[in-house]
Design a protein around this motif. Structure first.
Motif, short mmCIF file in Angstrom:
data_model
loop_
_atom_site.label_atom_id
_atom_site.label_comp_id
_atom_site.label_asym_id
_atom_site.label_seq_id
_atom_site.Cartn_x
_atom_site.Cartn_y
_atom_site.Cartn_z
N GLU A 62 5.83 -30.50 -48.58
CA GLU A 62 7.28 -31.30 -48.44
C GLU A 62 7.65 -32.01 -47.35
OE1 GLU A 62 6.89 -27.61 -48.53
OE2 GLU A 62 6.53 -27.85 -50.90
N ASN A 63 6.67 -31.71 -46.34
CA ASN A 63 6.89 -32.59 -45.07
C ASN A 63 5.60 -32.93 -44.38
OD1 ASN A 63 7.80 -33.16 -42.76
ND2 ASN A 63 8.03 -31.33 -41.77
N ASP A 64 5.01 -33.93 -45.32
CA ASP A 64 3.75 -34.30 -44.88
C ASP A 64 3.62 -35.54 -44.06
OD1 ASP A 64 0.99 -34.76 -45.43
OD2 ASP A 64 1.03 -34.90 -47.71
N ASN A 65 2.49 -36.21 -43.65
CA ASN A 65 2.33 -37.26 -42.86
C ASN A 65 1.55 -38.07 -43.61
OD1 ASN A 65 2.63 -38.92 -40.73
ND2 ASN A 65 0.95 -37.91 -39.39
N ALA A 66 2.06 -39.17 -44.11
CA ALA A 66 1.17 -40.41 -45.05
C ALA A 66 0.24 -39.74 -45.92
CB ALA A 66 0.36 -41.27 -43.69
N GLY A 67 0.71 -38.63 -46.50
CA GLY A 67 -0.32 -38.07 -47.60
C GLY A 67 -1.56 -37.11 -47.10
N PHE A 68 -1.57 -37.05 -45.67
CA PHE A 68 -2.73 -36.09 -45.24
C PHE A 68 -2.70 -34.76 -45.95
CE2 PHE A 68 -4.94 -33.53 -42.18
CZ PHE A 68 -6.25 -33.79 -42.27
N TYR A 69 -1.62 -33.85 -45.64
CA TYR A 69 -1.71 -32.66 -46.39
C TYR A 69 -2.08 -32.62 -47.60
CZ TYR A 69 -0.80 -27.82 -46.97
OH TYR A 69 -0.89 -26.37 -47.42
N ALA A 70 -1.59 -33.59 -48.38
CA ALA A 70 -1.79 -33.51 -50.02
C ALA A 70 -3.33 -33.65 -50.22
CB ALA A 70 -0.93 -34.65 -50.77
N PHE A 71 -3.85 -34.76 -49.16
CA PHE A 71 -5.23 -34.90 -49.33
C PHE A 71 -6.21 -33.66 -49.02
CE2 PHE A 71 -9.14 -36.15 -46.96
CZ PHE A 71 -9.72 -36.74 -47.68
N ILE A 72 -5.93 -33.16 -47.76
CA ILE A 72 -6.74 -32.32 -47.34
C ILE A 72 -6.61 -30.75 -48.12
CG2 ILE A 72 -5.40 -31.29 -45.41
CD1 ILE A 72 -8.95 -32.52 -45.09
#
Length: 157
Positions: A62-72
């Protein structure tokens, strides 16, 4: 483990880095993406999770940074790594368009590791030497997941 942002880097000549040029030194390229980190986190229920952060905050879907959390959070190689090494924090650059937008297309949306920190049992911290953390990530599983260690341009004494 708790979120621990990467240390502030000072320029050569600052009193904090007096004599740093003596001994073995590595020269690395500077990537222009977004500073990111990955670590192990156990929640209040005892569930073990991969956790991630940016330069200044912990991330979530919900509070990502340029999609990094979704990626990793979807990368099996890194999920296994943090579960096997709960005392390590992996620091790197998530390469997304920032100031410099001229990287080759294949370089984007990958995590480039530049440092690994160990939290010791006595509470002290220690950065792993390059050769030691390179060994931890030197396999195809990471590379296939878009996770690479930044190679040095030179090693000098």
């Amino acid at each position: 483990m708790n979120y621990l942002k990467y240390q502030h880097i000072v320029k050569l000549g600052d009193p904090a880095v007096t004599n740093i040029q003596f001994g073995v030194n590595y020269i690395f390229p500077k990537l222009d993406g977004t500073n990111s980190l990955v670590y192990f986190k156990e929640n209040a229920l005892g569930n073990k999770n991969i956790a991630a952060g940016s330069r200044n905050r912990e991330l979530s879907l919900e509070n990502d940074n340029a999609g990094f959390y979704a990626f990793i959070s979807q990368k099996e190689s890194m999920i296994n790594f943090v579960n096997e090494h709960p005392n390590l924090i992996v620091y790197g650059e998530w390469l997304v368009p920032h100031t410099l937008k001229t990287y080759v297309k294949q370089a984007w949306r990958k995590f480039y590791i530049f440092d690994v920190l160990r939290l010791n049992s006595d509470g002290s911290i220690q950065y792993l030497p390059y050769e030691e953390y390179l060994e931890l990530f030197d396999n195809e599983n990471f590379q296939n997941d878009g996770i690479e260690v930044i190679p040095p341009l030179a090693k000098i004494t």
